[in-house]
Design a protein around this motif. Structure first.
Motif, PDB file in Angstrom:
ATOM      1  N   ARG A   8      53.335  28.494  45.150  1.00 18.40           N
ATOM      2  CA  ARG A   8      52.870  29.847  44.820  1.00 18.40           C
ATOM      3  C   ARG A   8      52.317  29.877  43.397  1.00 18.40           C
ATOM      4  O   ARG A   8      51.230  30.369  43.145  1.00 18.40           O
ATOM      5  N   ARG A   9      53.104  29.293  42.488  1.00 13.23           N
ATOM      6  CA  ARG A   9      52.670  29.279  41.083  1.00 13.23           C
ATOM      7  C   ARG A   9      51.317  28.596  40.936  1.00 13.23           C
ATOM      8  O   ARG A   9      50.456  29.030  40.185  1.00 13.23           O
ATOM      9  N   LEU A  10      51.138  27.478  41.675  1.00 11.66           N
ATOM     10  CA  LEU A  10      49.898  26.710  41.544  1.00 11.66           C
ATOM     11  C   LEU A  10      48.829  27.163  42.547  1.00 11.66           C
ATOM     12  O   LEU A  10      47.731  26.622  42.566  1.00 11.66           O
ATOM     13  N   GLY A  11      49.141  28.136  43.383  1.00 18.78           N
ATOM     14  CA  GLY A  11      48.151  28.653  44.326  1.00 18.78           C
ATOM     15  C   GLY A  11      47.767  27.668  45.411  1.00 18.78           C
ATOM     16  O   GLY A  11      46.636  27.634  45.870  1.00 18.78           O
ATOM     17  N   MET A  12      48.728  26.828  45.837  1.00 21.13           N
ATOM     18  CA  MET A  12      48.440  25.813  46.859  1.00 21.13           C
ATOM     19  C   MET A  12      49.005  26.247  48.210  1.00 21.13           C
ATOM     20  O   MET A  12      50.127  26.723  48.293  1.00 21.13           O
ATOM     21  N   ALA A  13      48.214  26.002  49.288  1.00 23.42           N
ATOM     22  CA  ALA A  13      48.704  26.291  50.630  1.00 23.42           C
ATOM     23  C   ALA A  13      49.483  25.095  51.181  1.00 23.42           C
ATOM     24  O   ALA A  13      50.366  25.251  52.018  1.00 23.42           O
ATOM     25  N   LEU A  14      49.132  23.892  50.736  1.00 28.94           N
ATOM     26  CA  LEU A  14      49.765  22.662  51.238  1.00 28.94           C
ATOM     27  C   LEU A  14      50.448  21.922  50.083  1.00 28.94           C
ATOM     28  O   LEU A  14      49.931  21.925  48.960  1.00 28.94           O
ATOM     29  N   PRO A  15      51.569  21.237  50.376  1.00 28.22           N
ATOM     30  CA  PRO A  15      52.287  20.524  49.290  1.00 28.22           C
ATOM     31  C   PRO A  15      51.676  19.148  49.005  1.00 28.22           C
ATOM     32  O   PRO A  15      52.381  18.149  48.929  1.00 28.22           O
ATOM     33  N   ILE A  16      50.344  19.125  48.882  1.00 28.96           N
ATOM     34  CA  ILE A  16      49.642  17.840  48.749  1.00 28.96           C
ATOM     35  C   ILE A  16      48.754  17.861  47.508  1.00 28.96           C
ATOM     36  O   ILE A  16      47.855  18.700  47.380  1.00 28.96           O
ATOM     37  N   VAL A  17      49.032  16.918  46.610  1.00 29.24           N
ATOM     38  CA  VAL A  17      48.260  16.794  45.368  1.00 29.24           C
ATOM     39  C   VAL A  17      47.421  15.523  45.442  1.00 29.24           C
ATOM     40  O   VAL A  17      47.924  14.483  45.855  1.00 29.24           O
ATOM     41  N   GLN A  18      46.158  15.619  45.092  1.00 26.68           N
ATOM     42  CA  GLN A  18      45.359  14.392  44.863  1.00 26.68           C
ATOM     43  C   GLN A  18      45.654  14.003  43.420  1.00 26.68           C
ATOM     44  O   GLN A  18      45.337  14.725  42.489  1.00 26.68           O
ATOM     45  N   ALA A  19      46.323  12.863  43.267  1.00 24.75           N
ATOM     46  CA  ALA A  19      46.783  12.438  41.940  1.00 24.75           C
ATOM     47  C   ALA A  19      45.589  12.144  41.029  1.00 24.75           C
ATOM     48  O   ALA A  19      44.549  11.685  41.504  1.00 24.75           O
ATOM     49  N   ILE A 218      52.730   6.946  48.897  1.00 23.21           N
ATOM     50  CA  ILE A 218      52.707   8.009  49.913  1.00 23.21           C
ATOM     51  C   ILE A 218      51.301   8.059  50.519  1.00 23.21           C
ATOM     52  O   ILE A 218      50.318   8.278  49.809  1.00 23.21           O
ATOM     53  N   MET A 219      51.201   7.816  51.822  1.00 17.63           N
ATOM     54  CA  MET A 219      49.893   7.626  52.450  1.00 17.63           C
ATOM     55  C   MET A 219      49.638   8.536  53.638  1.00 17.63           C
ATOM     56  O   MET A 219      48.498   8.683  54.064  1.00 17.63           O
ATOM     57  N   ASP A 220      50.673   9.093  54.250  1.00 16.52           N
ATOM     58  CA  ASP A 220      50.435   9.947  55.420  1.00 16.52           C
ATOM     59  C   ASP A 220      51.429  11.111  55.439  1.00 16.52           C
ATOM     60  O   ASP A 220      52.304  11.230  54.571  1.00 16.52           O
ATOM     61  N   GLY A 221      51.256  11.968  56.478  1.00 13.88           N
ATOM     62  CA  GLY A 221      52.070  13.178  56.548  1.00 13.88           C
ATOM     63  C   GLY A 221      53.554  12.883  56.710  1.00 13.88           C
ATOM     64  O   GLY A 221      54.398  13.630  56.194  1.00 13.88           O
ATOM     65  N   ALA A 222      53.878  11.795  57.401  1.00 11.70           N
ATOM     66  CA  ALA A 222      55.298  11.449  57.567  1.00 11.70           C
ATOM     67  C   ALA A 222      55.901  11.054  56.208  1.00 11.70           C
ATOM     68  O   ALA A 222      57.045  11.403  55.902  1.00 11.70           O
ATOM     69  N   ALA A 336      37.317  13.778  52.222  1.00 10.53           N
ATOM     70  CA  ALA A 336      38.597  14.266  51.698  1.00 10.53           C
ATOM     71  C   ALA A 336      39.114  15.483  52.464  1.00 10.53           C
ATOM     72  O   ALA A 336      40.317  15.609  52.701  1.00 10.53           O
ATOM     73  N   GLY A 337      38.209  16.386  52.880  1.00 10.35           N
ATOM     74  CA  GLY A 337      38.642  17.572  53.626  1.00 10.35           C
ATOM     75  C   GLY A 337      39.257  17.173  54.972  1.00 10.35           C
ATOM     76  O   GLY A 337      40.259  17.742  55.413  1.00 10.35           O
ATOM     77  N   THR A 338      38.642  16.179  55.633  1.00 15.12           N
ATOM     78  CA  THR A 338      39.163  15.697  56.920  1.00 15.12           C
ATOM     79  C   THR A 338      40.511  15.021  56.708  1.00 15.12           C
ATOM     80  O   THR A 338      41.467  15.231  57.470  1.00 15.12           O
ATOM     81  N   LEU A 339      40.613  14.198  55.654  1.00 16.18           N
ATOM     82  CA  LEU A 339      41.885  13.533  55.347  1.00 16.18           C
ATOM     83  C   LEU A 339      42.973  14.579  55.095  1.00 16.18           C
ATOM     84  O   LEU A 339      44.104  14.445  55.595  1.00 16.18           O
ATOM     85  N   MET A 340      42.644  15.631  54.364  1.00 19.96           N
ATOM     86  CA  MET A 340      43.629  16.688  54.098  1.00 19.96           C
ATOM     87  C   MET A 340      44.104  17.320  55.408  1.00 19.96           C
ATOM     88  O   MET A 340      45.298  17.588  55.578  1.00 19.96           O
ATOM     89  N   ARG A 341      43.157  17.572  56.330  1.00 19.95           N
ATOM     90  CA  ARG A 341      43.557  18.174  57.627  1.00 19.95           C
ATOM     91  C   ARG A 341      44.466  17.221  58.388  1.00 19.95           C
ATOM     92  O   ARG A 341      45.455  17.629  58.987  1.00 19.95           O
ATOM     93  N   GLU A 342      44.148  15.916  58.368  1.00 18.48           N
ATOM     94  CA  GLU A 342      45.002  14.938  59.070  1.00 18.48           C
ATOM     95  C   GLU A 342      46.392  14.866  58.432  1.00 18.48           C
ATOM     96  O   GLU A 342      47.405  14.837  59.128  1.00 18.48           O
ATOM     97  N   SER A 345      48.340  17.898  59.502  1.00 14.74           N
ATOM     98  CA  SER A 345      48.840  17.909  60.870  1.00 14.74           C
ATOM     99  C   SER A 345      49.926  16.851  61.048  1.00 14.74           C
ATOM    100  O   SER A 345      50.907  17.075  61.776  1.00 14.74           O
ATOM    101  N   GLU A 346      49.807  15.716  60.369  1.00 11.01           N
ATOM    102  CA  GLU A 346      50.889  14.714  60.428  1.00 11.01           C
ATOM    103  C   GLU A 346      52.176  15.269  59.806  1.00 11.01           C
ATOM    104  O   GLU A 346      53.269  15.037  60.306  1.00 11.01           O
ATOM    105  N   LEU A 347      52.007  16.014  58.728  1.00 18.56           N
ATOM    106  CA  LEU A 347      53.165  16.608  58.043  1.00 18.56           C
ATOM    107  C   LEU A 347      53.866  17.581  58.979  1.00 18.56           C
ATOM    108  O   LEU A 347      55.097  17.571  59.099  1.00 18.56           O
ATOM    109  N   SER A 348      53.074  18.403  59.667  1.00 18.49           N
ATOM    110  CA  SER A 348      53.737  19.374  60.528  1.00 18.49           C
ATOM    111  C   SER A 348      54.356  18.687  61.740  1.00 18.49           C
ATOM    112  O   SER A 348      55.438  19.063  62.201  1.00 18.49           O
ATOM    113  N   ALA A 349      53.702  17.607  62.239  1.00 14.07           N
ATOM    114  CA  ALA A 349      54.295  16.838  63.355  1.00 14.07           C
ATOM    115  C   ALA A 349      55.613  16.192  62.925  1.00 14.07           C
ATOM    116  O   ALA A 349      56.512  15.982  63.751  1.00 14.07           O
TER     117      ALA A 349
END
Ligand SMILES: Cc1cc2nc3c(=O)[nH]c(=O)nc-3n(C[C@H](O)[C@H](O)[C@H](O)COP(=O)(O)O)c2cc1C
Length: 352
Positions: A8-19, A218-222, A336-342, A345-349
């Motif tokens: 919320r503080r950082l205005g992010m919808a997903l807990p994913i940062v591009q380092a 860290i490479m995938d949603g799992a 990058a947008g496609t990778l974020m979507r993948e 979805s892996e994270l939610s799976a």
């Protein structure tokens, strides 16, 4: 709860940062694509001049209205050199000859650029400022805070995280042993600060009441789900974004990343004088017997720059710093947008 607070503080919808990735990979296009997809893109600005930082931030803002971070090296800049440069000049001379370059010379280092770079950050006021290699002075932390810039520091041990907490950061990036590129260690020996990512996250989350971002391998949603379960509020991925078309990594570098069928990374001082993780190659092998001849950071970094630049132009991975984390074999060449979507979805799976 910590996760939602930080997001919320950082205005992010997903807990994913591009380092942040200094030296070119984290382009405004990559950062904007990640932030526009609901994550947080970060600019590695440590090798940029203040003008280049202001320009990059203008370009990011032209591409996204979402929050993004800017990262600098806050320490470790050592001008003094007690090592005789002659053996290193001879070793590098062979690489220069192979690449058609004139013989190398010891560069004259400019003063630490951090103060001027930070002034550009304070002027541009990005939503988030992150740093590694040390801790900025209290007055710098106060200036960032007075401009309402969220502050994130890098820790490789629980002890470093405690110091960052005491300095008043808003969040801590836990850099595990498998992370690509330079170790952020600023307290004690590097060898004693090679903690596995999830162990480091658990330790810091227990010791410090600040949101923790997990990084390293860290490479995938799992993997992201595992980091959140260990107590992280978000995960920061570097290597996973290297092969994206928006990444500014050279073609030879991207090819080497995508060709890695297994973890062939090593931690080396060969390219910069400071321990960093990258794919093993000819230059690292050549310097293995000459550890004592490597100049301190950032002198070695400046000295190998011409070689690295020429190697990138020629497409020769043998003389390039191919920074990558231990998860490199799982890098994906997706927009990058496609990778974020993948990843989402892996994270939610994975139940995250
Ligand atoms: C090419 C590259 C450059 C990096 N440059 C920086 C940097 O300038 N500042 C920083 O704090 N971290 C830097 N890092 C480290 C990342 O922020 C992060 O800790 C790391 O990428 C996480 O591990 P992973 O690569 O396995 O995902 C870099 C990483 C890579 C791969």
């Amino acid at each position: 709860m910590a996760t939602s607070g930080l997001l919320r503080r950082l205005g992010m919808a997903l807990p994913i940062v591009q380092a942040p990735m200094g030296g070119g990979p984290s382009t405004p296009e990559l950062i904007a694509a990640v932030s526009n997809a609901g994550g947080l893109g970060s600019l590695g600005a440590a090798y940029l001049t203040p003008e280049q930082i202001l320009d990059a931030i203008r370009r990011i803002r032209a591409l996204t209205v979402k929050p993004f971070g800017v990262n600098l090296f806050a320490g470790a800049y050592q001008i003094e050199n007690a090592v005789d440069p002659a053996p290193m000049l001879a070793l590098l001379g062979e690489a220069h000859a192979a690449l058609g370059l004139p013989p190398p010379a010891v560069p004259v280092l400019p003063p630490d650029p951090f103060g001027d770079q930070l002034a550009a950050v304070l002027e541009a006021r990005p939503p988030i400022f992150s740093f590694t290699f040390g801790i900025p002075q209290p007055q710098d932390i106060a200036r960032l805070r007075s401009r309402d810039i969220a502050i994130v520091g890098t820790a490789t041990t629980v002890e470093e995280a405690r110091l960052l907490d005491a300095a008043g950061v808003d969040g801590i990036l836990a850099q595990g042993a498998g992370a690509g590129a330079h170790r952020g260690t600023f307290l004690g020996r590097f060898e004693d600060a090679m903690v596995l990512t999830l162990d480091l996250v658990r330790g810091i989350a227990r010791a410090v009441a600040r949101p923790v971002m997990a990084s390293g391998g860290i490479m995938d949603g799992a993997d992201i789900a595992g980091a959140l379960k260990a107590g992280a509020s978000a995960a920061a991925l570097g290597t996973a974004f290297l092969a994206c078309p928006e990444s500014g990594a050279s073609d030879a570098y991207k090819r080497a990343v995508l060709a890695a069928g297994s973890d062939t990374t090593v931690v080396t001082r060969a390219f910069s004088g400071r321990p960093a993780r990258g794919l093993a190659n000819a230059f690292i092998a050549k310097l293995r017997e000459h550890e004592g001849d490597i100049l301190p950071y950032p002198l070695q970094n400046a000295l190998t720059r011409a070689m690295r630049t020429a190697a990138a132009q020629r497409g020769d991975p043998g003389f390039l710093s191919l920074w990558a984390g231990t998860g490199v074999a799982r890098a994906r060449a997706l927009p990058a947008g496609t990778l974020m979507r993948e990843l989402a979805s892996e994270l939610s799976a994975a139940g995250g």
